[in-house]
Scaffold this active site. Sequence first.
Site, PDB file in Angstrom:
ATOM      1  N   VAL A 126      31.054   9.695  41.520  1.00  0.00           N
ATOM      2  CA  VAL A 126      31.922  10.344  40.677  1.00  0.00           C
ATOM      3  C   VAL A 126      31.842   9.373  39.525  1.00  0.00           C
ATOM      4  CG1 VAL A 126      33.817  11.395  42.099  1.00  0.00           C
ATOM      5  CG2 VAL A 126      33.771   8.889  41.929  1.00  0.00           C
ATOM      6  N   CYS A 127      32.039   9.925  38.448  1.00  0.00           N
ATOM      7  CA  CYS A 127      31.870   9.014  37.252  1.00  0.00           C
ATOM      8  C   CYS A 127      32.633   9.541  36.030  1.00  0.00           C
ATOM      9  CB  CYS A 127      30.305   9.039  36.777  1.00  0.00           C
ATOM     10  SG  CYS A 127      29.280   9.932  37.917  1.00  0.00           S
ATOM     11  N   THR A 128      32.480   8.679  34.883  1.00  0.00           N
ATOM     12  CA  THR A 128      32.943   8.971  33.784  1.00  0.00           C
ATOM     13  C   THR A 128      31.582   8.965  32.589  1.00  0.00           C
ATOM     14  OG1 THR A 128      34.915   8.160  34.042  1.00  0.00           O
ATOM     15  CG2 THR A 128      34.497   8.791  31.479  1.00  0.00           C
TER      16      THR A 128
END
Length: 378
Positions: A126-128
């Site tokens: 998951v990430c931004t």
Amino acid sequence: MYKILLLGSVFLFGVHTQVVEKCRTDTFPPSEDTKLPTVIVNLNNAPENRWDDAIKPYKDDIVKLIQTITDNLNKYVLDVADVAFDLLLTTLPQPYQSEIKGVAKVLGLPEGQVALYNIFYELFTVCTSIIGEDNNGQLYHARNLDFGLFLGWDNGNDTWLMSERLRRIVVNVDFQRDGKTVYQSASFLGYVGLLTAVKPSQFTLTVNERFNKEGGFIGIYRWILGDRNAKWMGFLTRDVMEGANSYSEAKDILMKQELLAPAYYILGGNSTGEGVIITRSLDEVKGVEGLNITSNRWYLLQTNYDPWDEPPFFDDRRTPGNICVKSWGQQNLGTKSLFNVLSTKPNLNKLTVYTTVMTVRDGIQSWLQNCKTPCTPW
Ligand SMILES: *[C@@H]1O[C@H](CO)[C@@H](O)[C@H](O)[C@H]1NC(C)=O
Ligand SMILES: *[C@@H]1O[C@H](CO)[C@@H](O)[C@H](O)[C@H]1NC(C)=O
Ligand SMILES: *[C@@H]1O[C@H](CO)[C@@H](O)[C@H](O)[C@H]1NC(C)=O
């Protein structure tokens, strides 16, 4: 897959609330020793051998990490059968299949385990990602890579072991041909796909996972049943780095190629206005959000939810991220501000392994992150 995700989320989200802090302004520059080292991969070498020199110094740590993952999967999710993953490996596209075999050889591990390790990143990241343009038309592309969500790990020793081990094998990779950089990435050694990469003077690219009902397993199922037209998320990124020679070529491939898993591709170019989030299902483009300087849309921020939907309350990294980017303003957009935004909780969380800032002019810069308690687990 969906069932695991659901169980994982009920478990994790049920017992924790997000830690949100005021926008940080004091985190840059981080200490020198958090800067990722750079390894070189020479694309002139045969795929079986091109990772050898990069991997050898990190061998023990990579082996330990792969063992942690295999053990955990056996414990929580599935009984990992090497045979099945050996078979799967034979279906993976070249040159990635040969590269994985070469990596397994250096590590002295069964090829199937290294194949599993490579597929693992496709499913649990998951990430931004943020892409923005400053007042002078310079583009910046930044991302946090958060890894390991939904594995059912709590704050206990497994999480700790896993992130400790991950932090020891994350590097910037300089992919070279004829002694010249072709593209650069921030990567976990042993994984041959790309999640974060830049092609100098041309484009920058990150991929964020998109959780969706028609998620990873449907695509993998189709793959096993013999539909080999689809591409793995991280291998497609690398194909684009190899094959595309402009922002528009890259965009075209990312919009048209059939995928094995839904994803968000965040792409930046080399001129004003060239920045886009492409929301993908397996076969379709679900949405394209672009920069638009004339209507004051000077940045885009993407986490793991569709841009037109509200993020869920238990995992809203978008709202705090937006507040921080806006509080810096377009006039301050740059490495310092982006690093600070991504170092503010909850965009910084227990899963965050590294923060990267890229420009087509200056290439890639990455730093290790280590969120100190109190800190949300995701
Ligand atoms: C976790 O386990 C490892 C070895 O099993 C041990 O060395 C380490 O101290 C433990 N860490 C924590 C935080 O409990
Ligand atoms: C940018 O916004 C303006 C004003 O809202 C609109 O007219 C234009 O079509 C937009 N450009 C792009 C490339 O979407
Ligand atoms: C385009 O690339 C050139 C050469 O690398 C660089 O100087 C320039 O800043 C880039 N433009 C943008 C908008 O990133």
